[in-house]
Design a protein around this motif. Structure first.
Motif, PDB file in Angstrom:
ATOM      1  N   GLU A 170       0.936  -1.249  -0.081  1.00  0.00           N
ATOM      2  CA  GLU A 170       0.144  -0.099   0.097  1.00  0.00           C
ATOM      3  C   GLU A 170       0.676   1.268  -0.128  1.00  0.00           C
ATOM      4  O   GLU A 170       0.464   2.335  -0.747  1.00  0.00           O
ATOM      5  CB  GLU A 170      -0.854   0.082   1.214  1.00  0.00           C
ATOM      6  CG  GLU A 170      -2.215  -0.827   0.900  1.00  0.00           C
ATOM      7  CD  GLU A 170      -3.158  -0.608  -0.161  1.00  0.00           C
ATOM      8  OE1 GLU A 170      -3.285   0.662  -0.191  1.00  0.00           O
ATOM      9  OE2 GLU A 170      -3.308  -1.485  -0.891  1.00  0.00           O
ATOM     10  N   ILE A 171       1.876   1.206   0.756  1.00  0.00           N
ATOM     11  CA  ILE A 171       2.931   2.325   0.614  1.00  0.00           C
ATOM     12  C   ILE A 171       3.449   2.631  -0.535  1.00  0.00           C
ATOM     13  O   ILE A 171       3.421   3.758  -1.113  1.00  0.00           O
ATOM     14  CB  ILE A 171       4.103   2.258   1.618  1.00  0.00           C
ATOM     15  CG1 ILE A 171       3.234   2.298   3.130  1.00  0.00           C
ATOM     16  CG2 ILE A 171       5.052   3.288   1.571  1.00  0.00           C
ATOM     17  CD1 ILE A 171       4.149   1.706   4.301  1.00  0.00           C
ATOM     18  N   TYR A 172       3.758   1.616  -1.188  1.00  0.00           N
ATOM     19  CA  TYR A 172       4.694   1.829  -2.715  1.00  0.00           C
ATOM     20  C   TYR A 172       3.218   2.162  -3.738  1.00  0.00           C
ATOM     21  O   TYR A 172       3.585   2.826  -4.505  1.00  0.00           O
ATOM     22  CB  TYR A 172       5.249   0.486  -3.169  1.00  0.00           C
ATOM     23  CG  TYR A 172       6.504   0.251  -2.637  1.00  0.00           C
ATOM     24  CD1 TYR A 172       7.314   1.063  -2.672  1.00  0.00           C
ATOM     25  CD2 TYR A 172       6.879  -0.869  -1.788  1.00  0.00           C
ATOM     26  CE1 TYR A 172       8.703   1.062  -2.071  1.00  0.00           C
ATOM     27  CE2 TYR A 172       8.174  -1.028  -1.110  1.00  0.00           C
ATOM     28  CZ  TYR A 172       8.962  -0.184  -1.381  1.00  0.00           C
ATOM     29  OH  TYR A 172      10.182  -0.356  -0.744  1.00  0.00           O
ATOM     30  N   PRO A 221      10.274   8.931  -1.696  1.00  0.00           N
ATOM     31  CA  PRO A 221       9.520   9.668  -0.681  1.00  0.00           C
ATOM     32  C   PRO A 221       8.894   8.683   0.231  1.00  0.00           C
ATOM     33  O   PRO A 221       8.327   8.862   1.373  1.00  0.00           O
ATOM     34  CB  PRO A 221       8.182  10.364  -1.166  1.00  0.00           C
ATOM     35  CG  PRO A 221       8.814  10.636  -2.809  1.00  0.00           C
ATOM     36  CD  PRO A 221       9.603   9.337  -3.116  1.00  0.00           C
ATOM     37  N   VAL A 222       8.734   7.344  -0.188  1.00  0.00           N
ATOM     38  CA  VAL A 222       8.036   6.207   0.656  1.00  0.00           C
ATOM     39  C   VAL A 222       9.219   5.405   1.447  1.00  0.00           C
ATOM     40  O   VAL A 222       8.689   4.680   2.597  1.00  0.00           O
ATOM     41  CB  VAL A 222       7.158   5.354  -0.276  1.00  0.00           C
ATOM     42  CG1 VAL A 222       6.090   6.132  -0.883  1.00  0.00           C
ATOM     43  CG2 VAL A 222       7.878   4.554  -1.056  1.00  0.00           C
ATOM     44  N   LEU A 223      10.371   5.659   1.391  1.00  0.00           N
ATOM     45  CA  LEU A 223      11.533   4.873   2.188  1.00  0.00           C
ATOM     46  C   LEU A 223      11.312   5.083   3.742  1.00  0.00           C
ATOM     47  O   LEU A 223      11.411   3.974   4.266  1.00  0.00           O
ATOM     48  CB  LEU A 223      12.910   5.139   1.372  1.00  0.00           C
ATOM     49  CG  LEU A 223      13.312   4.283   0.203  1.00  0.00           C
ATOM     50  CD1 LEU A 223      14.757   4.847   0.184  1.00  0.00           C
ATOM     51  CD2 LEU A 223      12.904   2.970   0.353  1.00  0.00           C
ATOM     52  N   LYS A 264      13.248   4.081 -15.268  1.00  0.00           N
ATOM     53  CA  LYS A 264      14.153   5.369 -15.240  1.00  0.00           C
ATOM     54  C   LYS A 264      13.198   6.536 -14.846  1.00  0.00           C
ATOM     55  O   LYS A 264      13.800   7.459 -14.502  1.00  0.00           O
ATOM     56  CB  LYS A 264      14.482   5.374 -16.862  1.00  0.00           C
ATOM     57  CG  LYS A 264      15.510   4.328 -17.308  1.00  0.00           C
ATOM     58  CD  LYS A 264      16.662   4.286 -16.436  1.00  0.00           C
ATOM     59  CE  LYS A 264      17.379   3.224 -16.995  1.00  0.00           C
ATOM     60  NZ  LYS A 264      18.808   2.868 -16.127  1.00  0.00           N
ATOM     61  N   VAL A 265      11.930   6.419 -15.007  1.00  0.00           N
ATOM     62  CA  VAL A 265      11.103   7.787 -14.505  1.00  0.00           C
ATOM     63  C   VAL A 265      10.034   7.605 -13.505  1.00  0.00           C
ATOM     64  O   VAL A 265      10.529   8.363 -12.464  1.00  0.00           O
ATOM     65  CB  VAL A 265      10.362   7.989 -15.918  1.00  0.00           C
ATOM     66  CG1 VAL A 265       9.409   9.274 -15.408  1.00  0.00           C
ATOM     67  CG2 VAL A 265      11.318   8.119 -17.123  1.00  0.00           C
ATOM     68  N   ILE A 266       9.427   6.517 -13.406  1.00  0.00           N
ATOM     69  CA  ILE A 266       8.375   6.324 -12.361  1.00  0.00           C
ATOM     70  C   ILE A 266       8.975   5.832 -11.090  1.00  0.00           C
ATOM     71  O   ILE A 266       8.924   6.505 -10.031  1.00  0.00           O
ATOM     72  CB  ILE A 266       7.149   5.466 -12.749  1.00  0.00           C
ATOM     73  CG1 ILE A 266       6.598   5.741 -14.080  1.00  0.00           C
ATOM     74  CG2 ILE A 266       6.224   5.161 -11.873  1.00  0.00           C
ATOM     75  CD1 ILE A 266       6.002   7.428 -14.093  1.00  0.00           C
ATOM     76  N   LEU A 267       9.619   4.726 -11.046  1.00  0.00           N
ATOM     77  CA  LEU A 267      10.069   4.176  -9.733  1.00  0.00           C
ATOM     78  C   LEU A 267      11.196   5.028  -9.022  1.00  0.00           C
ATOM     79  O   LEU A 267      11.071   5.229  -7.814  1.00  0.00           O
ATOM     80  CB  LEU A 267      10.735   2.792  -9.893  1.00  0.00           C
ATOM     81  CG  LEU A 267       9.567   1.790 -10.232  1.00  0.00           C
ATOM     82  CD1 LEU A 267      10.282   0.318 -10.453  1.00  0.00           C
ATOM     83  CD2 LEU A 267       8.571   1.666  -9.166  1.00  0.00           C
ATOM     84  N   PRO A 268      12.077   5.626  -9.613  1.00  0.00           N
ATOM     85  CA  PRO A 268      12.992   6.614  -8.983  1.00  0.00           C
ATOM     86  C   PRO A 268      12.052   7.569  -8.050  1.00  0.00           C
ATOM     87  O   PRO A 268      12.422   8.013  -7.133  1.00  0.00           O
ATOM     88  CB  PRO A 268      13.893   7.378  -9.892  1.00  0.00           C
ATOM     89  CG  PRO A 268      13.993   6.071 -10.884  1.00  0.00           C
ATOM     90  CD  PRO A 268      12.505   5.597 -11.240  1.00  0.00           C
TER      91      PRO A 268
END
Length: 93
Positions: free
Chosen positions: A23-25, A62-64, A53-57
């Motif tokens: 849910e966090i991711y 912010p969710v770490l 290269k765009v979305i996951l970085p």
């Protein structure tokens, strides 16, 4: 504690945080502006390139801290007897 109770405990402390982290991711991915997705489409990026290269970085950073908190919550819960009995007291060696 029987073996079946131990497996139930292991299952619970494994599945419970995975659900929260998913849910966090998901919330991190949904926080990416729609313009980022449209820009990747306009630049003809592949799905793999768009995600890696765009979305996951942009979504993971912010969710770490929230995922770190979930991991720290598991440390006391990972001992079936409770965290106070997990480590021997000085007179119990």
């Amino acid at each position: 504690m029987t073996a079946s109770m131990m497996w139930n405990w292991e299952y619970a402390i494994t599945v419970f945080p995975i659900v929260f982290q998913a849910e966090i991711y998901r919330s991190g991915i949904e926080s990416i502006p729609k313009g980022q997705w449209e820009a990747c489409t306009a630049l003809n990026f592949s799905r793999l390139h768009t995600w890696t290269k765009v979305i996951l970085p942009q979504a993971v950073l912010p969710v770490l801290p929230m995922c770190w908190e979930i991991s720290w919550m598991l440390i006391p819960a990972s001992f079936p007897e409770g965290s106070s009995n997990a480590w021997p007291l000085p007179g119990q060696w």
